[in-house]
Design an enzyme around this catalytic site. Structure first.
Site, short mmCIF file in Angstrom:
data_model
loop_
_atom_site.label_atom_id
_atom_site.label_comp_id
_atom_site.label_asym_id
_atom_site.label_seq_id
_atom_site.Cartn_x
_atom_site.Cartn_y
_atom_site.Cartn_z
CG PHE A 10 -2.13 0.91 1.05
CD1 PHE A 10 -2.94 0.88 -0.08
CD2 PHE A 10 -2.42 1.84 2.05
CE1 PHE A 10 -4.01 1.74 -0.22
CE2 PHE A 10 -3.50 2.70 1.92
CZ PHE A 10 -4.29 2.65 0.78
CB THR A 101 5.09 -6.26 -2.56
OG1 THR A 101 5.40 -7.21 -3.58
CG2 THR A 101 3.89 -6.72 -1.77
CE LYS A 130 10.90 -3.13 -13.92
NZ LYS A 130 10.34 -2.06 -13.09
CD GLU A 154 -1.27 -2.82 -20.69
OE1 GLU A 154 -0.10 -2.62 -21.07
OE2 GLU A 154 -2.11 -3.41 -21.37
CB VAL A 157 5.34 -3.03 -20.36
CG1 VAL A 157 6.16 -2.52 -21.55
CG2 VAL A 157 5.52 -4.54 -20.23
N GLY A 211 13.17 13.57 -9.05
CA GLY A 211 12.47 12.35 -8.64
C GLY A 211 12.35 11.32 -9.74
CG ASP A 225 13.06 -0.06 -15.71
OD1 ASP A 225 12.26 -0.65 -14.97
OD2 ASP A 225 12.71 0.80 -16.53
CE LYS A 229 9.63 -0.80 -17.48
NZ LYS A 229 9.69 0.67 -17.48
N GLY A 326 4.38 6.86 -12.97
CA GLY A 326 3.46 7.81 -12.34
C GLY A 326 2.43 7.07 -11.51
#
Length: 345
Positions: A10, A101, A130, A154, A157, A211, A225, A229, A326
């Site tokens: 959370f 998590t 991922k 969804e 990626v 950020g 990263d 993907k 985001g």
């Protein structure tokens, strides 16, 4: 009948998803006859709540904002506190588990175990992680199918930009021969600023201040990263069981101002590209900086935006661009996966 949800984790995205439900629940119910009820929230640091009839989301958000945890959530009939993630997944009456998590991308844990517990208990899973999709796609897909439940991701990626749903839902019938994408906003922002004159270190510091980059930026700048993907796209879109060691992976940390100027002189710009090319001998996969011509759609993707180009035999190349990260965008990815499950029930 309401679709019951349990949130595992959370943080920002989980809270963003709750805000979306508070904002959109009337519209979803009225226009689409879809009702979601959150019956449980379980977070390692913020606490755990379960109530079979559902939690009051206004109360959840007010105590989180005031106290930073769920301990001050008011007592209600039937409320249970303190369940672990395993107890929540196994014992709650949730139809779907929302897995959000923090996951170790080298092991995929604890999210892989969360998926296994959910599937064995006949519960769907929607996730933004991922790790499990990149590292355990075949195993988890098979387990979900065996238990007649759905597993959707969804947001793993391109956040709320439907990079997986586009080929699955609207490019059907095409053979996809190549996938090329800008799949990391941090490095794309840094490369844009380097084109504007900053050196690598200055661009990284600026990205951290805004950020976009973590205090430890390794996963972004070394290409890891994007690597995960690329593994997801190979497995899910192309149906090819690609493994980490089969992907060439180079980041952007070696790029110099000289490299940037050379690209400009050739009417090109540098982008960190994740690519998959279908060949007669299988899939050729890479994550690496590439000089992209100015007339390529990917060249125009600036700042922290993401984009992906699917090269199709019938429709030709199709490029999708949008936010790749985001809180609200990733919360939206969770929502569209849940709507997909609801529509197929």
């Amino acid at each position: 009948m309401a679709h019951k949800l349990a949130l595992i984790g959370f943080g920002g995205v989980g809270q963003g998803f709750v805000e979306i439900l508070l904002e959109k629940s009337t519209k979803l119910s009225k226009e689409h006859q879809i009702d979601f009820t959150i019956v449980s929230i379980c977070d390692l640091y913020k606490g755990s709540l379960y109530r079979p009839e559902g939690l009051c989301l206004d109360d959840v958000m007010s105590v989180i904002k005031e106290k930073g945890n769920l301990e001050a959530y008011p007592d209600q009939p039937g409320l249970i506190r303190g369940w672990s993630s395993e107890e929540t997944i196994t014992n709650s009456n949730a139809d779907s588990i929302i897995e959000m998590t923090f996951t170790d991308v080298t092991t995929g844990q604890p999210a892989i175990d969360h998926c296994k517990w959910a599937f064995k208990n006949k519960k769907n899973v929607v996730m933004t992680n991922k790790g499990p999709v990149a590292l355990a796609y075949e195993t988890l897909s098979k387990l979900a199918q065996e238990n007649d439940v759905q597993w959707l991701f969804e947001g793993a990626v391109m956040s709320g930009t439907p990079a997986l749903r586009l080929p699955e839902a609207t490019l059907t019938g095409n053979d996809i021969t190549e996938i090329r994408g800008i799949l990391n906003g941090t490095t794309n922002y840094m490369l844009m600023r380097m084109e504007e004159g900053l050196d690598y270190d200055s661009a990284l510091k600026e990205a951290q201040a805004l950020g976009y980059a973590e205090a430890d930026p390794t996963a972004d700048v070394k290409g890891f990263d994007v690597l995960y993907k690329v593994l997801i796209l190979a497995n899910v879109v192309l149906g090819y069981p690609l493994k980490r060691e089969e992907v060439i992976c180079k980041g952007i940390s070696e790029l110099t101002i000289h490299d940037i100027e050379k690209a400009k002189s050739l009417q090109k710009c540098w982008k960190l590209i994740g690519s998959l090319t279908v060949t007669e001998n299988g899939i050729k996969a890479a994550v690496q900086p590439e000089m992209v011509p100015y007339d390529d759609p990917l060249a125009g993707v600036t700042g922290a935006m993401n984009a992906i180009t699917y090269t199709c035999d019938l429709s030709g190349p199709i490029t999708l661009m949008g936010a790749g990260a985001g809180i609200k965008e990733t919360g939206f990815a969770v929502l569209i996966d849940l709507i997909q499950i609801e529509r197929s029930r």
